[in-house]
Design a protein around this motif. Structure first.
Motif, PDB file in Angstrom:
ATOM      1  N   GLY A  92       0.675  -1.647   0.076  1.00 48.29           N
ATOM      2  CA  GLY A  92      -0.244   0.271  -0.176  1.00 48.29           C
ATOM      3  C   GLY A  92       0.746   1.568   0.542  1.00 48.29           C
ATOM      4  N   ARG A  93       2.495   1.284   0.600  1.00 48.35           N
ATOM      5  CA  ARG A  93       2.761   2.545   0.856  1.00 48.35           C
ATOM      6  C   ARG A  93       3.248   2.729  -0.259  1.00 48.35           C
ATOM      7  NH1 ARG A  93       4.442   2.033   6.933  1.00 48.35           N
ATOM      8  NH2 ARG A  93       5.551  -0.065   6.720  1.00 48.35           N
ATOM      9  N   VAL A  94       4.306   1.592  -1.004  1.00 47.08           N
ATOM     10  CA  VAL A  94       4.651   1.688  -2.180  1.00 47.08           C
ATOM     11  C   VAL A  94       4.062   2.280  -3.431  1.00 47.08           C
ATOM     12  CG1 VAL A  94       6.041   0.816  -4.303  1.00 47.08           C
ATOM     13  CG2 VAL A  94       5.795   0.325  -1.810  1.00 47.08           C
ATOM     14  N   ALA A  95       2.433   1.836  -3.767  1.00 48.06           N
ATOM     15  CA  ALA A  95       1.655   2.292  -4.287  1.00 48.06           C
ATOM     16  C   ALA A  95       0.822   3.480  -3.963  1.00 48.06           C
ATOM     17  CB  ALA A  95       0.265   1.100  -4.120  1.00 48.06           C
ATOM     18  N   ALA A  96       0.648   3.868  -2.445  1.00 46.95           N
ATOM     19  CA  ALA A  96       0.672   5.801  -2.799  1.00 46.95           C
ATOM     20  C   ALA A  96       1.545   6.513  -3.382  1.00 46.95           C
ATOM     21  CB  ALA A  96       0.223   5.604  -1.246  1.00 46.95           C
ATOM     22  N   ARG A  97       2.967   6.288  -3.292  1.00 44.74           N
ATOM     23  CA  ARG A  97       3.857   6.706  -3.973  1.00 44.74           C
ATOM     24  C   ARG A  97       3.531   7.124  -5.226  1.00 44.74           C
ATOM     25  NH1 ARG A  97       6.465  10.569  -0.886  1.00 44.74           N
ATOM     26  NH2 ARG A  97       7.267  10.099   1.109  1.00 44.74           N
ATOM     27  N   LEU A  98       3.220   5.925  -6.129  1.00 42.75           N
ATOM     28  CA  LEU A  98       3.775   6.266  -7.187  1.00 42.75           C
ATOM     29  C   LEU A  98       2.521   5.921  -7.519  1.00 42.75           C
ATOM     30  CD1 LEU A  98       4.111   2.167  -7.405  1.00 42.75           C
ATOM     31  CD2 LEU A  98       6.169   3.548  -8.411  1.00 42.75           C
ATOM     32  N   ALA A  99       1.482   6.753  -6.966  1.00 42.63           N
ATOM     33  CA  ALA A  99      -0.109   7.498  -6.919  1.00 42.63           C
ATOM     34  C   ALA A  99      -0.056   8.687  -6.807  1.00 42.63           C
ATOM     35  CB  ALA A  99      -1.500   6.551  -6.646  1.00 42.63           C
ATOM     36  N   ASN A 100       1.296   9.499  -6.161  1.00 42.02           N
ATOM     37  CA  ASN A 100       1.612   9.951  -6.158  1.00 42.02           C
ATOM     38  C   ASN A 100       0.015  11.023  -4.544  1.00 42.02           C
ATOM     39  OD1 ASN A 100       3.607  11.111  -7.187  1.00 42.02           O
ATOM     40  ND2 ASN A 100       2.416  11.018  -9.090  1.00 42.02           N
ATOM     41  N   VAL A 101       0.002   9.898  -3.970  1.00 45.69           N
ATOM     42  CA  VAL A 101      -1.313  10.869  -2.856  1.00 45.69           C
ATOM     43  C   VAL A 101      -0.349  11.498  -1.949  1.00 45.69           C
ATOM     44  CG1 VAL A 101      -2.287   9.382  -1.097  1.00 45.69           C
ATOM     45  CG2 VAL A 101      -2.502   8.235  -2.844  1.00 45.69           C
ATOM     46  N   PRO A 102      -1.680  12.608  -1.000  1.00 44.76           N
ATOM     47  CA  PRO A 102      -0.615  13.341  -0.140  1.00 44.76           C
ATOM     48  C   PRO A 102      -0.080  12.835   1.046  1.00 44.76           C
ATOM     49  CG  PRO A 102      -2.078  14.252  -1.776  1.00 44.76           C
ATOM     50  CD  PRO A 102      -2.652  12.695  -1.842  1.00 44.76           C
ATOM     51  N   ALA A 103      -1.226  12.583   1.785  1.00 41.45           N
ATOM     52  CA  ALA A 103      -0.585  11.998   3.172  1.00 41.45           C
ATOM     53  C   ALA A 103      -1.190  10.088   2.551  1.00 41.45           C
ATOM     54  CB  ALA A 103      -1.285  12.271   3.755  1.00 41.45           C
ATOM     55  N   ILE A 104       0.373   9.912   3.434  1.00 39.11           N
ATOM     56  CA  ILE A 104       0.727   7.884   3.885  1.00 39.11           C
ATOM     57  C   ILE A 104       0.082   7.102   5.206  1.00 39.11           C
ATOM     58  CG2 ILE A 104       1.563   5.713   3.046  1.00 39.11           C
ATOM     59  CD1 ILE A 104       2.265   7.570   0.736  1.00 39.11           C
ATOM     60  N   VAL A 105      -0.465   6.625   5.559  1.00 36.24           N
ATOM     61  CA  VAL A 105      -0.839   6.872   6.744  1.00 36.24           C
ATOM     62  C   VAL A 105      -0.661   4.904   6.642  1.00 36.24           C
ATOM     63  CG1 VAL A 105      -2.142   6.993   9.374  1.00 36.24           C
ATOM     64  CG2 VAL A 105      -2.240   9.148   7.801  1.00 36.24           C
ATOM     65  N   ALA A 106      -0.083   4.331   8.212  1.00 38.35           N
ATOM     66  CA  ALA A 106      -0.052   3.217   8.458  1.00 38.35           C
ATOM     67  C   ALA A 106      -0.220   2.400   9.770  1.00 38.35           C
ATOM     68  CB  ALA A 106       1.394   1.751   8.361  1.00 38.35           C
ATOM     69  N   THR A 107      -0.909   2.375   9.813  1.00 40.50           N
ATOM     70  CA  THR A 107      -1.330   1.621  11.512  1.00 40.50           C
ATOM     71  C   THR A 107      -0.911  -0.033  11.354  1.00 40.50           C
ATOM     72  OG1 THR A 107      -3.743   2.853  11.814  1.00 40.50           O
ATOM     73  CG2 THR A 107      -3.454   1.118  13.750  1.00 40.50           C
TER      74      THR A 107
END
Length: 366
Positions: A92-107
């Protein structure tokens, strides 16, 4: 604010149920992406109107799912991606970076001293986790215990935020009529003393200790709620001890309130926990609880959870027997349940989202 929650699976586990509990209280526009098998929690979330996107990932090395997930994120124009559980955090974090998502949070729900999500922690597992953690902005720890373990792994304290799990107390309120209906459905005598265990049927939960206690509890029944790799071995143990007729395996249950209403005590002999959500849910249902490890209780002020007692494994059978003889009445949910109110948790999470989005906007402006 548009948020995509990414989770490894949606069977009936602690992290999965926690996400299900959060969603109705979030003011953000939320959707869910599940990497692998959906299960009863996915059905429950979909029934509330929250979209659930199934990625149909075929294994840990199915990298094609990464592309599908990144495309979903781009198309959805999500402002926040929030990942849950190991595989979802990595992909999910890799995909979010590829998609230029502004805020990436993990629990982080499940990191133990020696295991994560029931698997032994190896150097490659740890290295991959830490590499992907650098791609996010914040990791939420569900307890101070988890925060300490993340820091020991090498995650900077500045990137860790502690936001405890939450409980919707009303969703677990004891119902005597529901108790009778559930016992009838499960084939449990209405007047029997029922010991309950809730969680994945994996070695670390040590549900074998509950089965081993049953020969000394002549009229008691054991209700095990959950799925996992150890079910067959636990069933065989019950047969070997001659108590198979008094041990009921429910598998996945879409109605935890019904299961807790049917019990007389929750026993949680797990040797390692990151929070202990089942313990707090059982307290919300008015059950006495016998536990071995529970950071959720240990992190509270003394006296906040009088219905919960730490019991060493060697004493578990004797303590259950004492309760069976005493037949305790249902308890009033203690202060601990209020301290872990789901509304407070959701408020903290959404404040975190806004803070991260504000920080990103400030960076872009500069």
């Amino acid at each position: 604010m548009k948020v995509l929650h990414v989770i490894t699976g949606l069977a009936a586990g602690g992290a999965e149920q926690q996400l299900r509990t959060q969603l109705p209280y979030m003011s953000a526009d939320c959707e869910v992406a599940v990497l692998t098998g959906a299960g009863v929690v996915a059905e429950a979330i979909s029934a509330t109107g929250v979209p659930v996107h199934r990625l149909d990932m075929r294994g840990n090395r199915d990298v094609r799912a990464l592309g599908r997930l990144a495309r979903l994120m781009r198309a959805g124009r999500y402002e926040v991606v929030h990942t849950h559980l190991y595989r979802a955090c990595v992909y999910g974090r890799v995909a979010a970076r590829l998609a230029n998502v502004p805020a990436i949070v993990a629990t982080e729900h499940s990191i133990g001293r020696e295991q994560i999500e029931g698997r032994r922690i190896t150097q490659p597992i740890r290295a991959l986790y830490l590499a992907s953690e650098l791609l996010g902005h914040v990791t939420v720890a569900v307890s101070p215990t988890v925060a300490d373990r993340l820091a020991l792994w090498g995650v900077p304290r500045s990137r860790i935020v502690v936001i405890a799990n939450g409980v919707d107390a009303g969703a677990f309120r004891y119902d005597p009529r529901l108790r009778e209906r559930t016992r009838d459905t499960l084939g449990l005598p209405r007047d029997a003393f029922v010991v309950g265990g809730v969680g994945r049927l994996e070695p670390g939960k040590r549900f074998d200790l509950l089965i081993e206690a049953m020969p000394g509890l002549d009229d008691a029944f054991l209700l095990l709620v959950g799925i996992g790799s150890r079910r067959r071995q636990l069933e065989e143990l019950a047969r070997t001890l001659g108590v198979e007729r008094r041990v009921v395996f429910t598998g996945e249950s879409p109605d935890p309130r019904a299961m807790l209403s049917a019990m007389d005590v929750l026993a949680a002999p797990s040797q390692e926990e990151t929070f202990g959500l089942a313990v707090i849910e059982a307290l919300a249902a008015g059950l006495p609880v016998l536990y071995d490890t529970c950071p959720a209780i240990d992190d509270l002020p003394p006296g906040a959870a009088p219905g919960a007692r730490r019991v060493m494994p060697a004493r578990l059978s004797a303590e259950i027997g004492a309760l069976a003889r005493a037949r305790p009445t249902r308890l009033t949910p203690p202060r601990a349940v209020r301290l872990y109110d789901i509304r407070h948790q959701v408020k903290q999470l959404e404040a975190l989202y806004r803070r991260l989005l504000g920080a990103q906007a400030s960076e872009e402006w500069r």
